[in-house]
Motif scaffolding. Structure first.
Motif, PDB file in Angstrom:
ATOM      1  N   THR A   5      21.664 -22.003  61.372  1.00 12.35           N
ATOM      2  CA  THR A   5      20.693 -23.071  61.136  1.00 12.35           C
ATOM      3  C   THR A   5      19.270 -22.596  61.376  1.00 12.35           C
ATOM      4  O   THR A   5      18.366 -22.894  60.579  1.00 12.35           O
ATOM      5  CB  THR A   5      21.011 -24.298  62.023  1.00 12.35           C
ATOM      6  OG1 THR A   5      22.376 -24.654  61.844  1.00 12.35           O
ATOM      7  CG2 THR A   5      20.120 -25.481  61.663  1.00 12.35           C
ATOM      8  N   TYR A   6      19.032 -21.856  62.457  1.00 11.83           N
ATOM      9  CA  TYR A   6      17.641 -21.453  62.636  1.00 11.83           C
ATOM     10  C   TYR A   6      17.243 -20.337  61.666  1.00 11.83           C
ATOM     11  O   TYR A   6      16.095 -20.241  61.253  1.00 11.83           O
ATOM     12  CB  TYR A   6      17.257 -21.163  64.095  1.00 11.83           C
ATOM     13  CG  TYR A   6      17.761 -19.896  64.745  1.00 11.83           C
ATOM     14  CD1 TYR A   6      18.719 -19.952  65.744  1.00 11.83           C
ATOM     15  CD2 TYR A   6      17.227 -18.639  64.429  1.00 11.83           C
ATOM     16  CE1 TYR A   6      19.163 -18.801  66.385  1.00 11.83           C
ATOM     17  CE2 TYR A   6      17.656 -17.487  65.062  1.00 11.83           C
ATOM     18  CZ  TYR A   6      18.632 -17.587  66.040  1.00 11.83           C
ATOM     19  OH  TYR A   6      19.063 -16.450  66.673  1.00 11.83           O
ATOM     20  N   ARG A  59      22.253 -32.254  66.493  1.00  8.61           N
ATOM     21  CA  ARG A  59      21.442 -31.623  67.532  1.00  8.61           C
ATOM     22  C   ARG A  59      20.352 -30.758  66.883  1.00  8.61           C
ATOM     23  O   ARG A  59      19.182 -30.817  67.271  1.00  8.61           O
ATOM     24  CB  ARG A  59      22.307 -30.760  68.450  1.00  8.61           C
ATOM     25  CG  ARG A  59      21.552 -30.203  69.661  1.00  8.61           C
ATOM     26  CD  ARG A  59      22.442 -29.255  70.480  1.00  8.61           C
ATOM     27  NE  ARG A  59      22.495 -27.946  69.864  1.00  8.61           N
ATOM     28  CZ  ARG A  59      21.735 -26.915  70.197  1.00  8.61           C
ATOM     29  NH1 ARG A  59      20.825 -27.052  71.153  1.00  8.61           N
ATOM     30  NH2 ARG A  59      21.859 -25.764  69.580  1.00  8.61           N
ATOM     31  N   GLY A  60      20.741 -29.988  65.867  1.00 11.94           N
ATOM     32  CA  GLY A  60      19.778 -29.125  65.181  1.00 11.94           C
ATOM     33  C   GLY A  60      18.678 -29.931  64.529  1.00 11.94           C
ATOM     34  O   GLY A  60      17.485 -29.602  64.641  1.00 11.94           O
ATOM     35  N   TYR A  91      16.284 -22.313  58.758  1.00 17.18           N
ATOM     36  CA  TYR A  91      14.986 -22.953  58.972  1.00 17.18           C
ATOM     37  C   TYR A  91      13.855 -21.974  58.668  1.00 17.18           C
ATOM     38  O   TYR A  91      12.857 -22.316  58.036  1.00 17.18           O
ATOM     39  CB  TYR A  91      14.862 -23.497  60.402  1.00 17.18           C
ATOM     40  CG  TYR A  91      13.492 -24.048  60.677  1.00 17.18           C
ATOM     41  CD1 TYR A  91      12.537 -23.295  61.360  1.00 17.18           C
ATOM     42  CD2 TYR A  91      13.116 -25.309  60.196  1.00 17.18           C
ATOM     43  CE1 TYR A  91      11.258 -23.784  61.569  1.00 17.18           C
ATOM     44  CE2 TYR A  91      11.843 -25.805  60.400  1.00 17.18           C
ATOM     45  CZ  TYR A  91      10.910 -25.036  61.082  1.00 17.18           C
ATOM     46  OH  TYR A  91       9.639 -25.514  61.269  1.00 17.18           O
ATOM     47  N   ARG A  92      14.013 -20.739  59.121  1.00 15.64           N
ATOM     48  CA  ARG A  92      12.964 -19.740  58.885  1.00 15.64           C
ATOM     49  C   ARG A  92      12.772 -19.496  57.393  1.00 15.64           C
ATOM     50  O   ARG A  92      11.656 -19.430  56.885  1.00 15.64           O
ATOM     51  CB  ARG A  92      13.334 -18.420  59.554  1.00 15.64           C
ATOM     52  CG  ARG A  92      13.193 -18.509  61.026  1.00 15.64           C
ATOM     53  CD  ARG A  92      13.709 -17.289  61.754  1.00 15.64           C
ATOM     54  NE  ARG A  92      13.571 -17.538  63.181  1.00 15.64           N
ATOM     55  CZ  ARG A  92      13.928 -16.694  64.114  1.00 15.64           C
ATOM     56  NH1 ARG A  92      14.445 -15.540  63.796  1.00 15.64           N
ATOM     57  NH2 ARG A  92      13.777 -17.004  65.381  1.00 15.64           N
ATOM     58  N   TRP A  95      24.490 -22.766  65.056  1.00 23.19           N
ATOM     59  CA  TRP A  95      23.105 -22.750  65.553  1.00 23.19           C
ATOM     60  C   TRP A  95      22.355 -21.578  64.959  1.00 23.19           C
ATOM     61  O   TRP A  95      21.249 -21.714  64.428  1.00 23.19           O
ATOM     62  CB  TRP A  95      23.141 -22.677  67.075  1.00 23.19           C
ATOM     63  CG  TRP A  95      21.861 -22.268  67.740  1.00 23.19           C
ATOM     64  CD1 TRP A  95      20.672 -22.946  67.756  1.00 23.19           C
ATOM     65  CD2 TRP A  95      21.642 -21.085  68.518  1.00 23.19           C
ATOM     66  NE1 TRP A  95      19.731 -22.256  68.491  1.00 23.19           N
ATOM     67  CE2 TRP A  95      20.297 -21.109  68.980  1.00 23.19           C
ATOM     68  CE3 TRP A  95      22.448 -20.002  68.895  1.00 23.19           C
ATOM     69  CZ2 TRP A  95      19.762 -20.092  69.779  1.00 23.19           C
ATOM     70  CZ3 TRP A  95      21.912 -19.006  69.690  1.00 23.19           C
ATOM     71  CH2 TRP A  95      20.573 -19.057  70.110  1.00 23.19           C
ATOM     72  N   LEU A  98       9.382 -29.859  65.327  1.00 22.65           N
ATOM     73  CA  LEU A  98       8.508 -28.781  64.856  1.00 22.65           C
ATOM     74  C   LEU A  98       7.707 -29.241  63.644  1.00 22.65           C
ATOM     75  O   LEU A  98       7.987 -30.262  63.042  1.00 22.65           O
ATOM     76  CB  LEU A  98       9.347 -27.564  64.462  1.00 22.65           C
ATOM     77  CG  LEU A  98      10.237 -26.965  65.534  1.00 22.65           C
ATOM     78  CD1 LEU A  98      11.063 -25.837  64.944  1.00 22.65           C
ATOM     79  CD2 LEU A  98       9.403 -26.454  66.683  1.00 22.65           C
ATOM     80  N   ARG A 132      27.723 -22.385  68.392  1.00 20.99           N
ATOM     81  CA  ARG A 132      26.742 -21.299  68.548  1.00 20.99           C
ATOM     82  C   ARG A 132      26.519 -20.560  67.223  1.00 20.99           C
ATOM     83  O   ARG A 132      25.410 -20.159  66.895  1.00 20.99           O
ATOM     84  CB  ARG A 132      27.243 -20.347  69.621  1.00 20.99           C
ATOM     85  CG  ARG A 132      26.220 -19.428  70.206  1.00 20.99           C
ATOM     86  CD  ARG A 132      26.727 -18.869  71.525  1.00 20.99           C
ATOM     87  NE  ARG A 132      26.247 -19.722  72.610  1.00 20.99           N
ATOM     88  CZ  ARG A 132      25.242 -19.399  73.407  1.00 20.99           C
ATOM     89  NH1 ARG A 132      24.616 -18.269  73.260  1.00 20.99           N
ATOM     90  NH2 ARG A 132      24.870 -20.224  74.365  1.00 20.99           N
ATOM     91  N   LEU A 138      14.797 -29.621  65.483  1.00 19.08           N
ATOM     92  CA  LEU A 138      13.868 -29.115  64.470  1.00 19.08           C
ATOM     93  C   LEU A 138      12.852 -30.172  64.055  1.00 19.08           C
ATOM     94  O   LEU A 138      11.751 -29.837  63.596  1.00 19.08           O
ATOM     95  CB  LEU A 138      14.644 -28.614  63.243  1.00 19.08           C
ATOM     96  CG  LEU A 138      15.446 -27.326  63.464  1.00 19.08           C
ATOM     97  CD1 LEU A 138      16.334 -27.024  62.262  1.00 19.08           C
ATOM     98  CD2 LEU A 138      14.528 -26.132  63.734  1.00 19.08           C
ATOM     99  N   GLU A 142      26.655 -30.514  66.213  1.00 18.17           N
ATOM    100  CA  GLU A 142      25.676 -29.433  66.081  1.00 18.17           C
ATOM    101  C   GLU A 142      24.677 -29.726  64.961  1.00 18.17           C
ATOM    102  O   GLU A 142      23.495 -29.392  65.065  1.00 18.17           O
ATOM    103  CB  GLU A 142      26.369 -28.090  65.869  1.00 18.17           C
ATOM    104  CG  GLU A 142      25.447 -26.886  65.921  1.00 18.17           C
ATOM    105  CD  GLU A 142      24.658 -26.752  67.218  1.00 18.17           C
ATOM    106  OE1 GLU A 142      25.102 -27.269  68.262  1.00 18.17           O
ATOM    107  OE2 GLU A 142      23.558 -26.152  67.181  1.00 18.17           O
ATOM    108  N   TYR A 188      25.808 -29.305  56.361  1.00 18.26           N
ATOM    109  CA  TYR A 188      26.771 -28.238  56.622  1.00 18.26           C
ATOM    110  C   TYR A 188      27.930 -28.425  55.653  1.00 18.26           C
ATOM    111  O   TYR A 188      28.495 -29.510  55.562  1.00 18.26           O
ATOM    112  CB  TYR A 188      27.335 -28.318  58.048  1.00 18.26           C
ATOM    113  CG  TYR A 188      26.397 -27.922  59.153  1.00 18.26           C
ATOM    114  CD1 TYR A 188      26.713 -28.218  60.481  1.00 18.26           C
ATOM    115  CD2 TYR A 188      25.200 -27.247  58.914  1.00 18.26           C
ATOM    116  CE1 TYR A 188      25.885 -27.853  61.527  1.00 18.26           C
ATOM    117  CE2 TYR A 188      24.368 -26.886  59.954  1.00 18.26           C
ATOM    118  CZ  TYR A 188      24.704 -27.190  61.257  1.00 18.26           C
ATOM    119  OH  TYR A 188      23.884 -26.839  62.303  1.00 18.26           O
TER     120      TYR A 188
END
Lengths: 609, 580
Positions: free
Chosen positions: A165-166, A75-76, A169-170, A162, A83, A159, A80, A72, A92
């Motif tokens: 992580t986002y 993948r993240g 990111y924000r 995930w 972007l 999940r 990302l 994960e 992590y």
């Protein structure tokens, strides 16, 4: 071991004051403390348990778990990176913790809890190592935390990661935009070192099996028996807090670091409290701490500790109030250890050398003399024990995955190094394995095991004689001997005076005319670091160890400090502020001699051997 | 089993459920952190084999009585009056809590604690020290059957409470000198002593593993809709035992149990709007909880509505017209808009109102339509076959609970009140209730709204359409479910042409308040739905469907979050689970 220990729960037992960058060390005594005695009762070093039968720590389940985390993470990162802006670093850090806590008082259990949880810290950096979202005040944008499922269900874990992580990111991309704007608009900093150091990845999997968690019922009985010891004495508040924690931590980063470590800590904290007639609250605490639960103290040892607490408190209650004073002072090894932690230790933490808000006491003093030339100070987290006592600040890898290093902070009085995490400061571009944090916080440079050594030692008894000679020479009526302290705090910000305050508990007037030492109460040591450190005259020859928990920006971390007895030619004390609550009006209720309701053994009289 | 009830996703099952009241007086630095520590960890504990049955309450009561006798006889400081009233209240909690997310267990905890609250009053019933730090001292007492250990804590807490009372009375008298109160009321109402020993509650000793599997299974149903961002299921099984001893001679103990299970989830529409749904079932024992099949069906249905919400159109900018609330939604309205106004809380020191809130000066005035009655009844345990949770015999001040008619034919005829008098209400009607560590305050028990002229559901629907037609509106609105704070969760347009329903999203109320309850409510149904609140002080609210002539609904002005920056991880099973 890695430096992270899930000490979240212990936070509540540390007084946290609201001023920014204030630190407090709850000082606890490891029993007994002197390095010279090879006391069989001291915790022995935890042997490396490399036996292959230690399957619990690193079995197939764990390999699968790591695979889920890594998949994960990557993948993240891949997604990302499509972007703009894209992260250049993601990590992590997941901790599985299994903890037991029992609190008892006067022979009864107040609470008994067993907790298992899994927490993930997602850390992310956007921008470049030279300037990223963690710059200065936006440092906390670098981390987002949340609970993960305890079951090794790959979909559920992936999940949840995930989502974290986002969210991170924000937070990070918003902060990065702020940082770029601020950098463009504001005046340049004095220190323009990067936000993140360049380092090689590490890899380590600890295969040692953690000790088995004790039986909760057995610990409840222990708390009852230990706390019942207070029934013999007229102490008002008293608590026995027994804590055990096994943490398994997994750190993986997009740089390729993979660190899996185990931390085990088992401690008994015994605290008593009395109100003096004038309303001053008097406290004494004793702590026993080990990495192996079978080493917890026998009843007799606890009875002795409780007796000491009660005797000290009663002596303090009867003691006169101290007056403000400056003059010669002698600090016991433990008192000196705390002193160095507060006065020197915090000021050599890396991140304090940077930033407009920091006082930066020592930033420009590298290669200058800050202590007398017979003193050296190292911070060495690789040390498990000192003189037979387990050291609380031991770890193998810090919370950024960097190998712990022995750092020579002061050599022969000259400042040489700071304690560094991966946040560089001017002239110190690399981590030296001191990036530490409580779960959920961004690591910063923190102490581990701070060790003060002296090349000009005098046997302790002779040091006392010298102390008395100083008192006479200076024409003072007495000097002060600080036997024990409960904690301290340090102000390191620019907009407050560069002061420290160490909170002594057992302080004695030592008279030059041969009168017996006299206990006094209500004293705090104060001063400014640059001056006070230069007033050290001589040291004793026996090192004492202090184990405790240190709270600062990156949360609570376990630490230790070790020092010999220290003679100061001049030390200033002020009166401690205290409340005005009267002691209880009624005596304690009758029945202290009633048997304690112990569940798993025969009933015992309260406080019996 | 109760009706669908919505709740916030994260808030319902938090560990920290006890609010700590400040005002301990000068206290040891140990105490507040200890209570915080234990409150937080009360439910963050053993997943080990079930603990032995708790000790009986006899020893605890004996310890409280013994210390009470000693305090009554001996507690006196020079220069401070002796107490005229002392009260000990212990709330014993034992709870098991677990949560699962995306089909996997996330947490599992078992814990217990005994919270003590001591109030010492000096002065007299007319004017006393119950003010600021004099409003009670909180501590914990041992779980063990050990009289000395318990009395030791009670002794220290009583001492602190007495000293705090001494300071509080002076502070209060000083403050009052600055004010002029028109019609002073006594500080403390008289009450008769009561002896009330009821059975204590014990947490079920059944194996809870099937329930853990159930919350895993139900949270695992997210697989049918991988666009879901959050899907969790949780349970909480708890018992609360109350012990009360005061210096007037009241001795009481009682217990109650609550078993709850919930599921909650969220998703985002294509435009980023966050959509949330949750459902909770409550029962007084394990047997009352839904069976596995039923709970999974409810979960599947909830998932289905989330999907539908995602696809639903956004509501128009403004709607003004008739709105029908299902009984489920109506009970939320009554909870939020009516219940708080019925509490006869004492206004702040020196203020001249009768009580606080929008109905504080409406005593004996019409506050609702004349076909509406509202009653609070602590004796009921069920209503229309569904469980209620607000029942009790003695309140937390040791006063017998009373059934209180509050609104009769639309007129406000009473308030709920404890032993703190307000103007025109000198005596408690047994509604002084408190959380484990808080002070007692007027509180609802089982609040029931009924219509004197109940209309069947079909008729209400017809009337809705009629009212819409009268206004030349193409549709009326039907609220099926509300979230906390009257957040609209399931809202439908009901078309006048043929009566068909269309789900819409993104709406908020514009003017749903006490005024519209008084003026716009035109009809009510018969069958009640019950909304229960089990955190802190348990109470239930029942209401039938309600029809309003004109209310405003508008598009939410709230900003929307972006969608997740990247897709969720693919599920490890290639086919999504089939949901029945």
């Amino acid at each position: 071991m890695n430096s992270r220990k899930a000490v979240l729960r212990l936070r509540f037992l540390v007084l946290f004051l609201p001023v920014i960058l204030l630190t407090l060390i709850l000082l606890t005594q490891s029993a007994p403390a002197h390095a010279r005695t090879s006391d069989a009762k001291n915790a022995k070093a935890k042997k490396d348990q490399k036996s292959s039968s230690a399957a619990a720590a690193a079995g197939p389940g764990e390999a699968q778990l790591l695979a889920i985390f890594e998949k994960e993470l990557h993948r993240g990162q891949t997604e990302l990176s499509k972007l703009d802006p894209a992260p250049y670093f993601v990590s992590y850090n997941i901790t599985d913790s299994d903890s037991l806590a029992v609190i008892g008082t006067q022979g009864g259990i107040l609470t008994s809890t067993h907790d298992r949880e899994r927490v993930a810290d997602v850390s992310m950096r956007i921008g470049k190592p030279d300037l990223d979202n963690t710059h200065e005040r936006d440092r906390n944008s670098g981390i987002t935390s949340g609970a993960l499922p305890l079951e090794n269900d790959s979909d559920a874990i992936a999940r949840t990661l995930w989502h974290l992580t986002y969210e991170e990111y924000r937070k990070a991309s918003k902060a990065y935009t702020n940082v770029k704007t601020k950098t463009a608009v504001r005046a340049k900093d004095e220190d323009e070192s990067p936000d993140f150091s360049v380092e090689k990845p590490s890899s380590y999997i600890d295969t040692a099996a953690p000790p088995a968690m004790p039986d909760q019922k057995a610990w409840e009985d222990l708390a009852r028996r230990y706390s019942a010891a207070f029934r013999r004495y007229q102490i008002q508040e008293s608590l026995v807090y027994i804590y055990g924690g096994n943490d398994r931590s997994y750190l993986i980063t997009t740089e390729g670091t993979k660190i899996v470590t185990t931390d085990a800590i088992f401690r008994v904290m015994i605290e008593g409290e009395l109100l003096a007639d004038d309303g001053m609250r008097l406290e004494r605490a004793e702590t026993f701490q080990y990495s192996d639960p079978s080493k917890l103290p026998a009843q007799a040892e606890v009875d002795a500790a409780v007796k000491k607490i009660a005797d000290d408190l009663n002596a303090l209650r009867a003691a006169p109030l101290a007056e403000p004073f400056s003059g010669p002072a002698l600090l016991s090894g433990r008192a000196a250890a705390v002193f160095f932690h507060e006065v020197l230790g915090h000021r050599v933490e890396g991140q304090r050398q940077k930033g407009r808000e920091e006082g930066q006491t020592f930033t420009k003093k590298v290669n200058e003399k800050i202590l007398p030339d017979f003193l050296s100070v190292t911070d060495d987290p690789t040390l498990r024990t000192l003189g037979g006592t387990e050291l609380s600040g031991y770890y193998r890898y810090d919370d950024e995955g960097m190998p712990a290093e022995r750092v020579e902070v002061v050599k022969d009085g000259v400042l040489k190094n700071f304690l560094m995490g991966r946040m560089p400061v001017k002239n110190f571009g690399s981590s030296n394995g001191h990036g530490r944090a409580q779960a959920g916080k961004m690591p910063v440079g923190r102490q581990g095991n701070l060790i003060v050594t002296s090349s000009n030692t005098v046997p302790d008894a002779q040091l006392r004689a010298r102390f008395i000679a100083d008192i006479k020479k200076q024409g003072k009526p007495y000097g002060l001997y600080f036997e024990d302290i409960e904690g301290g705090f340090t102000l390191t910000t620019r907009d407050l005076p560069q002061a420290f305050q160490v909170l002594p508990v057992m302080v004695w007037r030592v008279y030059a005319d041969g009168r017996p030492d006299e206990l006094v109460r209500g004293v705090d040591i104060v001063g400014t670091p640059l001056t006070t450190l230069t007033q050290i005259e001589a040291t004793g020859d026996t090192t004492s160890v202090f184990n405790g928990i240190c709270g600062a920006e990156s949360g609570s971390v376990p630490v230790s400090a070790a020092a010999p007895m220290i003679l100061f030619s001049d030390m200033e004390v002020q009166k401690r502020k205290y409340g005005d609550t009267r002691p209880p009006i009624l005596p304690p209720p009758p029945g202290a001699d009633q048997p304690v309701a112990v569940k798993n053994g025969a009933n015992e009289k309260g406080g019996a051997q | 089993m109760t009706k669908t009830k919505t709740a916030t996703i994260t808030a319902t099952m938090t560990c920290v459920r006890l609010a700590l009241k400040s005002g301990y007086g000068l206290a040891s630095h140990l105490r507040a952190p200890l209570i915080a520590f234990v409150s937080i960890f009360l439910l963050c504990a053993a997943n080990l084999p079930a603990r032995a049955a708790n000790p009986s309450g006899d020893v605890l009561l004996r310890a409280l009585k013994e210390e009470m006798e000693r305090s009554k006889a001996q507690l006196k400081m020079d220069n401070v009056a002796a107490p005229y009233y002392i009260e000990y209240r212990v709330t014993e909690l034992d709870a098991f809590e677990a949560s699962a997310i995306f089909g996997a267990l996330r947490s599992q905890q078992r814990g217990s604690g005994r919270f003590l609250r001591v109030v010492v009053r000096i002065g007299d019933y007319k004017q006393d020290s119950y003010y600021g730090s004099g409003e009670g001292t909180v501590d914990m007492v041992p779980l063990d059957d050990d009289v000395f250990a318990i009395r030791h804590r009670v002794w220290l807490a009583t001492d602190r409470a007495y000293k705090a009372a001494g300071e509080a009375l002076s502070a209060k008298q000083a403050a009052l000198k600055q004010m002029k109160v028109d019609q002073p009321v006594d500080d403390f109402a008289q009450a008769t002593a009561v002896q009330s020993i009821e059975p204590l509650a014990r947490l079920s000793t059944a194996d809870f593993t099937p329930w853990l599997r159930l919350i895993e299974e139900s949270s695992g149903l997210y697989r049918s809709d991988p666009l879901l961002q959050h899907f969790e299921s949780a349970l909480r099984f708890e018992v609360v035992n109350h012990y009360f001893v005061n210096s007037e001679g009241t001795v009481a103990c009682s217990g109650s149990s609550q078993y709850t299970i919930l599921v909650a989830g969220s998703t985002q529409a294509a435009d980023g709007m966050l959509l949330q749904r949750s459902h909770q079932d409550e029962a007084r024992d394990l047997a009352g909880l839904p069976a596995r099949e039923k709970f999974l069906q409810t979960t599947a249905h909830m998932l289905e509505t989330l999907k539908q919400l995602r696809e639903a159109p956004v509501v128009e900018e403004e709607y003004r017209g008739p709105i029908l609330f299902s009984n489920d939604a109506a009970s939320s309205v009554v909870t939020e808009l009516i219940q708080p106004n019925l509490l006869g809380k004492k206004p702040k020191l020196g203020e001249n109102g009768r009580t606080t809130g929008p109905w504080s000066s409406s005593y004996k005035m019409r506050v609702l339509p004349d076909f509406i009655n509202v009653v609070d009844d602590p004796a009921l345990t069920t209503l229309a076959g569904q469980p209620l949770f607000g029942d009790y015999k003695l309140d937390d001040e040791g006063v017998k609970a009373q059934r209180v008619p509050l609104v009769e034919k639309g007129q406000l005829v009473s308030y709920l009140i404890g032993r703190e008098p307000i103007r025109d209400f000198a005596v408690s009607n047994g509604h002084g209730r408190a959380s484990a560590t808080g002070g007692p305050e007027p509180h609802a028990s089982n609040l029931i709204l009924e219509s004197a002229d109940p209309r069947p559901d079909a008729e209400l629907r017809k009337k809705l359409i009629e009212l819409a037609k009268q206004r030349n509106l193409p549709y009326g609105m039907y609220v099926e479910t509300l979230g906390p704070g009257l957040e609209l969760r399931l809202l439908y347009r009901v078309y006048t042409s043929d009566g068909h329903q269309e789900l819409v999203r993104g709406a908020v109320f514009g003017d749903l308040d006490v005024r519209s309850l008084r003026n716009e409510l035109v009809a009510a149904g018969g069958a009640p739905a019950i909304e229960s609140h089990l955190e802190s002080v348990p109470f239930s609210v029942a209401s039938p469907a309600l029809l309003f002539d004109e209310l405003q609904i508008k598009r939410t002005p709230a900003s929307k979050l972006g969608l997740p920056e990247y897709a969720p991880p693919p599920l490890s099973d290639s086919a999504a689970a089939v949901v029945k």
